[in-house]
Design a protein around this motif. Sequence first.
Motif, mmCIF file in Angstrom:
data_model
loop_
_atom_site.group_PDB
_atom_site.id
_atom_site.type_symbol
_atom_site.label_atom_id
_atom_site.label_comp_id
_atom_site.label_asym_id
_atom_site.label_seq_id
_atom_site.Cartn_x
_atom_site.Cartn_y
_atom_site.Cartn_z
ATOM 1 N N VAL A 154 9.492 -5.106 12.485
ATOM 2 C CA VAL A 154 9.514 -6.277 11.602
ATOM 3 C C VAL A 154 9.978 -7.514 12.369
ATOM 4 C CG1 VAL A 154 10.415 -7.261 9.458
ATOM 5 C CG2 VAL A 154 10.041 -4.785 9.634
ATOM 6 N N THR A 155 9.252 -8.607 12.193
ATOM 7 C CA THR A 155 9.638 -9.907 12.746
ATOM 8 C C THR A 155 9.931 -10.847 11.588
ATOM 9 O OG1 THR A 155 8.248 -9.618 14.709
ATOM 10 C CG2 THR A 155 8.936 -11.860 14.163
ATOM 11 N N VAL A 156 11.136 -11.411 11.571
ATOM 12 C CA VAL A 156 11.548 -12.344 10.527
ATOM 13 C C VAL A 156 11.513 -13.759 11.094
ATOM 14 C CG1 VAL A 156 13.379 -13.020 8.924
ATOM 15 C CG2 VAL A 156 13.036 -10.600 9.482
ATOM 16 N N VAL A 157 10.868 -14.666 10.382
ATOM 17 C CA VAL A 157 10.800 -16.070 10.793
ATOM 18 C C VAL A 157 11.843 -16.866 10.026
ATOM 19 C CG1 VAL A 157 9.347 -18.119 10.979
ATOM 20 C CG2 VAL A 157 8.316 -15.844 11.182
ATOM 21 N N GLU A 158 12.696 -17.561 10.752
ATOM 22 C CA GLU A 158 13.652 -18.493 10.147
ATOM 23 C C GLU A 158 13.691 -19.771 10.961
ATOM 24 O OE1 GLU A 158 15.258 -19.644 7.897
ATOM 25 O OE2 GLU A 158 15.664 -18.107 6.415
ATOM 26 N N ASN A 159 14.094 -20.852 10.328
ATOM 27 C CA ASN A 159 14.058 -22.170 10.948
ATOM 28 C C ASN A 159 15.369 -22.458 11.659
ATOM 29 O OD1 ASN A 159 13.249 -24.736 11.650
ATOM 30 N ND2 ASN A 159 13.740 -25.647 9.663
ATOM 31 N N GLY A 160 15.416 -22.213 12.964
ATOM 32 C CA GLY A 160 16.616 -22.504 13.743
ATOM 33 C C GLY A 160 17.395 -21.248 14.075
ATOM 34 N N ALA A 161 18.150 -21.324 15.173
ATOM 35 C CA ALA A 161 18.875 -20.161 15.672
ATOM 36 C C ALA A 161 19.938 -19.683 14.695
ATOM 37 C CB ALA A 161 19.506 -20.495 17.030
ATOM 38 N N ALA A 162 20.650 -20.612 14.076
ATOM 39 C CA ALA A 162 21.727 -20.215 13.155
ATOM 40 C C ALA A 162 21.154 -19.485 11.941
ATOM 41 C CB ALA A 162 22.519 -21.440 12.709
ATOM 42 N N ALA A 163 20.070 -20.006 11.385
ATOM 43 C CA ALA A 163 19.451 -19.363 10.228
ATOM 44 C C ALA A 163 18.863 -18.009 10.604
ATOM 45 C CB ALA A 163 18.369 -20.266 9.641
ATOM 46 N N ALA A 164 18.300 -17.909 11.801
ATOM 47 C CA ALA A 164 17.747 -16.634 12.256
ATOM 48 C C ALA A 164 18.852 -15.595 12.413
ATOM 49 C CB ALA A 164 16.991 -16.826 13.566
ATOM 50 N N ALA A 165 19.982 -16.006 12.989
ATOM 51 C CA ALA A 165 21.113 -15.084 13.152
ATOM 52 C C ALA A 165 21.654 -14.641 11.796
ATOM 53 C CB ALA A 165 22.205 -15.753 13.978
ATOM 54 N N ALA A 166 21.706 -15.566 10.840
ATOM 55 C CA ALA A 166 22.186 -15.227 9.503
ATOM 56 C C ALA A 166 21.246 -14.233 8.828
ATOM 57 C CB ALA A 166 22.325 -16.488 8.658
ATOM 58 N N ALA A 167 19.942 -14.403 9.037
ATOM 59 C CA ALA A 167 18.972 -13.474 8.456
ATOM 60 C C ALA A 167 19.156 -12.070 9.016
ATOM 61 C CB ALA A 167 17.550 -13.975 8.729
ATOM 62 N N LEU A 168 19.334 -11.977 10.319
ATOM 63 C CA LEU A 168 19.536 -10.673 10.944
ATOM 64 C C LEU A 168 20.834 -10.035 10.454
ATOM 65 C CD1 LEU A 168 18.110 -8.820 12.959
ATOM 66 C CD2 LEU A 168 19.549 -9.815 14.756
ATOM 67 N N ASP A 169 21.841 -10.864 10.231
ATOM 68 C CA ASP A 169 23.112 -10.344 9.718
ATOM 69 C C ASP A 169 22.939 -9.807 8.297
ATOM 70 O OD1 ASP A 169 26.079 -10.064 10.022
ATOM 71 O OD2 ASP A 169 26.064 -11.419 8.308
ATOM 72 N N ARG A 170 22.115 -10.461 7.487
ATOM 73 C CA ARG A 170 21.859 -9.955 6.128
ATOM 74 C C ARG A 170 21.202 -8.578 6.181
ATOM 75 N NH1 ARG A 170 19.853 -15.310 5.550
ATOM 76 N NH2 ARG A 170 21.437 -16.638 4.569
ATOM 77 N N VAL A 171 20.242 -8.425 7.091
ATOM 78 C CA VAL A 171 19.589 -7.127 7.227
ATOM 79 C C VAL A 171 20.602 -6.080 7.681
ATOM 80 C CG1 VAL A 171 17.791 -5.825 8.412
ATOM 81 C CG2 VAL A 171 17.349 -8.189 7.721
ATOM 82 N N ALA A 172 21.435 -6.436 8.661
ATOM 83 C CA ALA A 172 22.443 -5.494 9.157
ATOM 84 C C ALA A 172 23.418 -5.089 8.067
ATOM 85 C CB ALA A 172 23.191 -6.120 10.342
#
Length: 287
Positions: free
Chosen positions: A34-52
């Motif tokens: 799965v590849t998740v698209v988010e706008n910006g590094a901080a938002a991308a890191a937050a998305a990965l943290d939600r999955v974790a």
Amino acid sequence: MITTAPAPAVVGVIGGGRMGAGIAQSYATAGSTVTVVENGAAAAAAALDRVATGLKRAAERDLLTEPAEAVLARVSTVESVDALPAEADLVVEAVPEDSALKARVLAAAERAVSTTTVLASNTSSLSVTELAAALTRPGRFLGMHFFNPVPASDLVEIVVAPGTDAATVEAALQWTRCLGKKDVVVKDSPGFASSRLGVALGLEAIRMVEEGVAEPEAIDNAMSLGYKHPMGPLRLTDLVGLDVRLAIAEHLHATLGERFAPPRLLREKVARGELGRKSGQGFYSWQ
């Protein structure tokens, strides 16, 4: 997790908020990359943290067949729709309920992936037919309306536009069932089936609070105990988000008429920032 169909090998999810992260978690758990698209590094890191975080909770409840770390290793993030994997079998758009935004994102995704990729919108009420108009291959597009929280919910509403190919519907059904979820198939119409009925009940419950008929807990208990709803309409509104409910109600009001007019109390609460669980206060306190 018991599945009844093979999972898509490669999935893209556009938007890593609560819904997008839940969709990503569900497909990664089923075996997809799965590849998740988010706008910006901080938002991308937050998305990965939600999955974790979601995977950690699933592991604590013995809902995983492999370590959470192994599932999380199948999830990555990118900061642009252009970086979606071209070989994706399925791309699910899960950005906010703004038709212009969704149309732009979907058109960009279509350019980034192959001609065989199925595109889906997680919209809960917007016209799938109108969104399809932004695409050059509308036959490969449909609605896949997931429910919150995605990993624990049983349902995916498959929304079919007039131009959606039958093969696209069959693929979406397979990729719903691979998650161990059940599906309902509906034709594109305002609010589909679930949002139209759910919002109608929620708005009437809000009017009852506004008119002083009963307290929120009493109204919710009436539906939970009397009609066996898993939760009452006001608690559900807090979970979904009052702002989300207001946006859907406004859309249904514009398309279906006065019976979906948003109550004054709903508008006032949203204006005060009382959005439900995500803000800490809605019809209930979530502090």
